[in-house]
Design a protein around this motif. Structure first.
Motif, PDB file in Angstrom:
ATOM      1  N   ARG A 270       0.852  -1.187   0.000  1.00  0.00           N
ATOM      2  CA  ARG A 270       0.000   0.000   0.000  1.00  0.00           C
ATOM      3  C   ARG A 270       0.887   1.235   0.000  1.00  0.00           C
ATOM      4  N   LYS A 271       0.403   2.298  -0.614  1.00  0.00           N
ATOM      5  CA  LYS A 271       1.201   3.520  -0.678  1.00  0.00           C
ATOM      6  C   LYS A 271       0.425   4.685  -0.077  1.00  0.00           C
ATOM      7  N   GLU A 272       1.171   5.626   0.452  1.00  0.00           N
ATOM      8  CA  GLU A 272       0.591   6.848   1.004  1.00  0.00           C
ATOM      9  C   GLU A 272       1.387   8.033   0.471  1.00  0.00           C
ATOM     10  N   PRO A 273       0.698   9.073  -0.037  1.00  0.00           N
ATOM     11  CA  PRO A 273      -0.760   9.160  -0.206  1.00  0.00           C
ATOM     12  C   PRO A 273      -1.239   8.307  -1.376  1.00  0.00           C
ATOM     13  N   MET A 274      -2.537   8.022  -1.417  1.00  0.00           N
ATOM     14  CA  MET A 274      -3.116   7.228  -2.488  1.00  0.00           C
ATOM     15  C   MET A 274      -3.154   8.051  -3.771  1.00  0.00           C
ATOM     16  N   SER A 275      -2.690   7.475  -4.859  1.00  0.00           N
ATOM     17  CA  SER A 275      -2.729   8.134  -6.165  1.00  0.00           C
ATOM     18  C   SER A 275      -2.509   7.079  -7.230  1.00  0.00           C
ATOM     19  N   LYS A 276      -2.640   7.495  -8.492  1.00  0.00           N
ATOM     20  CA  LYS A 276      -2.474   6.563  -9.598  1.00  0.00           C
ATOM     21  C   LYS A 276      -1.021   6.415 -10.021  1.00  0.00           C
ATOM     22  N   ASP A 277      -0.160   7.297  -9.536  1.00  0.00           N
ATOM     23  CA  ASP A 277       1.234   7.271  -9.963  1.00  0.00           C
ATOM     24  C   ASP A 277       2.151   7.110  -8.754  1.00  0.00           C
ATOM     25  N   ILE A 278       3.445   6.972  -9.030  1.00  0.00           N
ATOM     26  CA  ILE A 278       4.444   6.822  -7.983  1.00  0.00           C
ATOM     27  C   ILE A 278       5.236   8.118  -7.870  1.00  0.00           C
ATOM     28  N   GLY A 279       5.315   8.649  -6.656  1.00  0.00           N
ATOM     29  CA  GLY A 279       6.064   9.879  -6.421  1.00  0.00           C
ATOM     30  C   GLY A 279       7.196   9.662  -5.437  1.00  0.00           C
ATOM     31  N   ARG A 280       8.188  10.516  -5.495  1.00  0.00           N
ATOM     32  CA  ARG A 280       9.369  10.362  -4.643  1.00  0.00           C
ATOM     33  C   ARG A 280       9.074  10.675  -3.175  1.00  0.00           C
ATOM     34  N   MET A 281       7.958  11.330  -2.905  1.00  0.00           N
ATOM     35  CA  MET A 281       7.622  11.686  -1.526  1.00  0.00           C
ATOM     36  C   MET A 281       6.692  10.660  -0.877  1.00  0.00           C
ATOM     37  N   MET A 282       6.441   9.567  -1.543  1.00  0.00           N
ATOM     38  CA  MET A 282       5.523   8.553  -1.013  1.00  0.00           C
ATOM     39  C   MET A 282       6.216   7.640  -0.016  1.00  0.00           C
ATOM     40  N   ARG A 283       5.387   6.957   0.750  1.00  0.00           N
ATOM     41  CA  ARG A 283       5.897   5.871   1.573  1.00  0.00           C
ATOM     42  C   ARG A 283       5.037   4.638   1.331  1.00  0.00           C
ATOM     43  N   PHE A 284       5.612   3.481   1.586  1.00  0.00           N
ATOM     44  CA  PHE A 284       4.962   2.212   1.260  1.00  0.00           C
ATOM     45  C   PHE A 284       4.926   1.333   2.504  1.00  0.00           C
ATOM     46  N   LEU A 285       3.838   0.572   2.632  1.00  0.00           N
ATOM     47  CA  LEU A 285       3.681  -0.306   3.784  1.00  0.00           C
ATOM     48  C   LEU A 285       2.876  -1.547   3.405  1.00  0.00           C
TER      49      LEU A 285
END
Length: 291
Positions: free
Chosen positions: A276-291
């Motif tokens: 799962r990624k935060e924040p939820m979006s359709k793309d991958i960003g460098r500021m995301m985190r995953f759990l």
């Protein structure tokens, strides 16, 4: 009561058009070709080449015969171009390395036919691929005969040693493997270089796959078949509940474009997300985190 008061009739006399049949033939030929071109260039149909060819075969009883004759004709006189040779090598490359070859005998039979029609030079690389696969099997048997007892019930490593020049050119891309696999790879390197003099090994981590047993938070267990990059990312979560994009990037050193595709496949496939990624979006960003 209706009476006819006036009727003006009009009669058209048809005259023979010069070369009329040729004109009709040319128009119909153009229409058929344009329609056929639209069918074979439809991007939706090209997503699954196997289904597309099968649908063509179902259109007419003679379709299999026509395709066979076309292939036969190309084998006899048209398969000497380097582009077609590279296409065949690339397709065979993917099939062999992914283990999707149903019958080695069938593959070798085709190579023999290609060799007969196109010459030894055309098939030398294809034969080299099969030689490498057989040699790799023997090498792995020797490796586990020497180290099997020492390795115990740990991870299993399968290495396919590919001869440079026999396979389609691949850039050597490496990443940081999990410590368990890294130690196993170094043990194999030591074994291989100890039994082969004058050799050099470089890992193609972008071409590998892995089978993982995963237990999720709700206790459900799954077996996952993933790429090497996906394995490197997922194994990080054995020691962390969540990780940022930058932390994953630094830990794995997977090239940025490949890492983005890897995380998309793990966290952006609806109904099949492993992460799962935060924040939820359709793309991958460098500021995301995953759990």
């Amino acid at each position: 009561m209706i009476s006819l008061k006036t009727w003006e009739g009009c009669t058209t006399y048809s005259a023979r058009v010069p070369n009329g049949l040729s004109t009709i033939r040319d128009v119909m030929t153009s229409h058929i070709r344009d329609t056929g071109k639209q069918l074979v260039t439809d991007p939706e149909k090209s997503k699954n080449p196997v289904e597309f060819v099968e649908s063509l075969l179902e259109k007419r009883d003679k379709s299999p015969e026509y395709i066979s004759l076309f292939v036969d004709d190309k084998l006899r006189k048209g398969l000497k171009g380097s582009e077609r040779e590279e296409d065949i090598e690339t397709i065979l490359d993917k099939r062999l390395l992914s283990g999707k070859t149903v019958s080695d005998d069938a593959e070798r039979s085709l190579i023999v036919k290609l060799k007969t029609e196109c010459g030894y030079q055309f098939t030398s690389k294809l034969e080299g691929m099969f030689t490498d696969m057989k040699t790799s099997q023997d090498t792995m048997q020797g490796f586990y005969a020497a180290y099997g007892a020492e390795l115990g019930n740990g991870p299993t490593l399968v290495v396919q040693v590919l001869t440079t020049g026999s396979w389609p050119t691949q850039s050597s891309i490496t990443c940081n493997l999990p410590s368990e696999m890294s130690a196993l790879c170094e043990k194999f390197r030591s074994y291989y270089l100890g039994t082969h003099t004058g050799r050099r090994l470089s890992w193609q981590t972008n071409m590998g796959t892995a089978d993982l047993r995963a237990t999720f938070g709700n206790g459900q267990k799954y077996e996952l078949n993933v790429s090497t990059y996906q394995m490197c990312v997922l194994m990080l979560f054995n020691n962390a509940d969540y990780l940022s994009y930058r932390e994953i990037e630094q830990a794995t050193e997977i090239p940025p474009s490949d890492l983005k595709r890897c995380l998309q496949s793990l966290a952006c496939v609806k109904g099949k997300n492993v992460l799962r990624k935060e924040p939820m979006s359709k793309d991958i960003g460098r500021m995301m985190r995953f759990l």
